[in-house]
Write a protein that holds these residues in place. Structure first.
Motif, PDB file in Angstrom:
ATOM      1  N   MET A   9      24.911  53.216  29.104  1.00  0.00           N
ATOM      2  CA  MET A   9      24.791  53.832  30.421  1.00  0.00           C
ATOM      3  C   MET A   9      24.751  52.764  31.502  1.00  0.00           C
ATOM      4  O   MET A   9      25.346  52.917  32.577  1.00  0.00           O
ATOM      5  CB  MET A   9      23.543  54.714  30.490  1.00  0.00           C
ATOM      6  CG  MET A   9      23.625  55.814  31.531  1.00  0.00           C
ATOM      7  SD  MET A   9      24.871  57.040  31.094  1.00  0.00           S
ATOM      8  CE  MET A   9      24.916  58.031  32.581  1.00  0.00           C
ATOM      9  N   LYS A  10      24.080  51.664  31.219  1.00  0.00           N
ATOM     10  CA  LYS A  10      24.032  50.564  32.177  1.00  0.00           C
ATOM     11  C   LYS A  10      25.433  50.021  32.432  1.00  0.00           C
ATOM     12  O   LYS A  10      25.813  49.742  33.583  1.00  0.00           O
ATOM     13  CB  LYS A  10      23.126  49.452  31.641  1.00  0.00           C
ATOM     14  CG  LYS A  10      23.039  48.228  32.541  1.00  0.00           C
ATOM     15  CD  LYS A  10      22.136  47.170  31.933  1.00  0.00           C
ATOM     16  CE  LYS A  10      22.104  45.914  32.801  1.00  0.00           C
ATOM     17  NZ  LYS A  10      21.238  44.854  32.203  1.00  0.00           N
ATOM     18  N   GLU A  11      26.227  49.888  31.370  1.00  0.00           N
ATOM     19  CA  GLU A  11      27.589  49.384  31.531  1.00  0.00           C
ATOM     20  C   GLU A  11      28.461  50.390  32.279  1.00  0.00           C
ATOM     21  O   GLU A  11      29.331  50.017  33.067  1.00  0.00           O
ATOM     22  CB  GLU A  11      28.202  49.065  30.165  1.00  0.00           C
ATOM     23  CG  GLU A  11      29.510  48.289  30.268  1.00  0.00           C
ATOM     24  CD  GLU A  11      29.966  47.759  28.930  1.00  0.00           C
ATOM     25  OE1 GLU A  11      31.032  47.116  28.901  1.00  0.00           O
ATOM     26  OE2 GLU A  11      29.274  47.973  27.913  1.00  0.00           O
ATOM     27  N   LEU A  12      28.205  51.671  32.053  1.00  0.00           N
ATOM     28  CA  LEU A  12      28.938  52.700  32.799  1.00  0.00           C
ATOM     29  C   LEU A  12      28.626  52.629  34.285  1.00  0.00           C
ATOM     30  O   LEU A  12      29.517  52.775  35.125  1.00  0.00           O
ATOM     31  CB  LEU A  12      28.587  54.089  32.255  1.00  0.00           C
ATOM     32  CG  LEU A  12      29.314  54.512  30.980  1.00  0.00           C
ATOM     33  CD1 LEU A  12      28.662  55.753  30.392  1.00  0.00           C
ATOM     34  CD2 LEU A  12      30.780  54.764  31.259  1.00  0.00           C
ATOM     35  N   PHE A  13      27.356  52.426  34.626  1.00  0.00           N
ATOM     36  CA  PHE A  13      27.003  52.267  36.033  1.00  0.00           C
ATOM     37  C   PHE A  13      27.769  51.093  36.645  1.00  0.00           C
ATOM     38  O   PHE A  13      28.296  51.183  37.762  1.00  0.00           O
ATOM     39  CB  PHE A  13      25.498  52.022  36.185  1.00  0.00           C
ATOM     40  CG  PHE A  13      24.628  53.208  35.879  1.00  0.00           C
ATOM     41  CD1 PHE A  13      25.144  54.488  35.889  1.00  0.00           C
ATOM     42  CD2 PHE A  13      23.293  53.031  35.576  1.00  0.00           C
ATOM     43  CE1 PHE A  13      24.342  55.583  35.608  1.00  0.00           C
ATOM     44  CE2 PHE A  13      22.470  54.117  35.290  1.00  0.00           C
ATOM     45  CZ  PHE A  13      23.006  55.401  35.302  1.00  0.00           C
ATOM     46  N   GLN A  14      27.835  49.978  35.900  1.00  0.00           N
ATOM     47  CA  GLN A  14      28.562  48.809  36.394  1.00  0.00           C
ATOM     48  C   GLN A  14      30.042  49.130  36.577  1.00  0.00           C
ATOM     49  O   GLN A  14      30.657  48.724  37.567  1.00  0.00           O
ATOM     50  CB  GLN A  14      28.395  47.639  35.425  1.00  0.00           C
ATOM     51  CG  GLN A  14      29.053  46.345  35.901  1.00  0.00           C
ATOM     52  CD  GLN A  14      28.788  45.183  34.949  1.00  0.00           C
ATOM     53  OE1 GLN A  14      28.032  45.314  33.997  1.00  0.00           O
ATOM     54  NE2 GLN A  14      29.421  44.052  35.215  1.00  0.00           N
TER      55      GLN A  14
END
Length: 387
Positions: free
Chosen positions: A332-337
């Protein structure tokens, strides 16, 4: 109309300016997500003094199709985030309530929204004659920005044939950018704005997924613009000619697509992160700015049964489940990025790809001089030189 003396427009990466660190999709466009198609119809007619209802015309319509099947019969999960609500979209409240998108997404000029929605309804009824009779009603999704600086806004020049042509001509090729479709009459940061797109690749459990953004940019003042994180005025004072095209509140629309099987809550969280990408280029979400983000997953989790009811698409549901709680995962963190980077780059592409356009009453929106910006960044050692 368009300044014929301008050299070929280039996307931001062609100038050696690389926003973000994640890898891009093959086309670096929202159409990197399999099944997503984009179509534009551009309307440019007349010159000179504004005659309300008659022109000059600098407007258009852009269509985004989430997949190639009947979207009404095969809705997808979606989420909406309102950054600033000074806008006139239609169809967003039902998406927020139910978490599903069952309509193509159309972008256009503000006062065209009712006519575009009407044409979209006609288009969908042809393939779904049960709507409103033996089945449920239809929720048309149309979003807008105000192109009145260059265009005869009162004329509402987008007609049904333009809407249908944009839908029929939608392609999985890299989306055209700049002063095309809904972006024809838009301005951003005191330059010519319009359509821009970008994408990012994400890897999860050795499987590669994509996330893409398409924006309609029509916001910001020249002194607010940031290129690769650096304010334009710090790069080159000559670029900051405030006597040229104005800017200000305006609006921006962000459309996000992914092939990850996310639910509507997760997609809403992604949509909200687009605001960070907009902030990277200088957005202040001004008081009079209509800023909206819509995110959808192309995974077909649902279909309509013969009674028109939405049911789970069991044949695909098992393979579409992710074996993690995304709210607690690094994915999810990578998706936000990916959202932040692709939104930022999409806005910059909309500026770099838009040519100078002259519109009503002699108003002029100058295309951002990509060569000068790239040269200023290189002088300041902020980008690698273009080869």
């Amino acid at each position: 109309m368009t300044d014929s003396q301008e050299s070929r427009r280039r996307r931001i990466r062609e100038w050696g300016i690389i926003p973000g660190v994640l890898p891009t999709g093959d086309k670096n466009s929202i159409t990197d997500i399999n099944g997503v198609k984009v179509g534009h119809v551009t309307i440019m007619k007349g010159d000179g003094k504004l005659v309300p209802g008659k022109g000059p015309i600098r407007t258009g319509v852009t269509a985004i199709l989430p997949h190639s099947d009947n979207i009404f019969s095969n809705p997808v999960e979606a989420g909406v985030h309102v950054i600033n609500g000074y806008g006139k979209p239609t169809g967003l409240e039902q998406i927020k309530e139910l978490g599903r998108l069952s309509s193509p997404i159309l972008l256009t000029s503000t006062l065209n929204v009712p006519r575009v929605a009407d044409a979209l309804i006609d288009y969908v009824l042809k393939d779904n004659p049960e709507i409103g009779i033996n089945g449920p009603s239809f929720n048309p999704v149309v979003l807008e920005c105000n192109d009145g600086y260059l265009n005869d806004l009162q004329g509402r020049h987008v007609k049904a044939q333009h809407v249908h042509r944009a839908l029929i001509s939608a392609s999985s090729d890299r989306a055209s950018e700049g002063d095309v479709g809904a972006g024809t009459g838009m301005t951003a940061f005191g330059f010519k704005g319009g359509i821009g797109s970008a994408s990012r690749k994400i890897k999860f459990d050795s499987t590669e997924f994509n996330l893409g953004a398409l924006v309609l940019s029509n916001f910001g003042r020249r002194e607010e613009l940031k290129i690769n994180g650096y304010p334009l005025y710090q790069l080159d004072q000559d670029l900051l000619n405030l006597h040229e095209t104005g800017g200000g509140d305006g609006s921006v629309i962000v459309i996000l697509a992914t092939d990850l099987p996310l639910n509507n809550r997760q997609l809403t969280r992604l949509a909200s992160r687009s605001n960070i990408g907009l902030g990277r280029v200088g957005s202040l979400a001004d008081n009079g700015s209509g800023d909206f983000a819509l995110a959808f997953s192309t995974t077909k989790k649902y279909k309509r049964n013969d009674k028109g009811k939405i049911i789970l698409n069991h044949e695909d549901s098992q393979k579409q489940e992710l074996p993690v709680n995304l709210t607690e995962s690094d994915l999810m963190k990578e998706l936000f990025q990916a959202v932040v980077e692709s939104t930022e780059e999409a806005v910059l592409n909309s500026l770099f790809m838009a040519a100078t356009v002259r519109g009503r009453d002699g108003h002029k929106a100058k295309g951002l001089p990509g060569d000068k910006v790239a040269a200023a960044l290189e002088r300041n050692r902020l980008c690698r030189p273009n080869k």
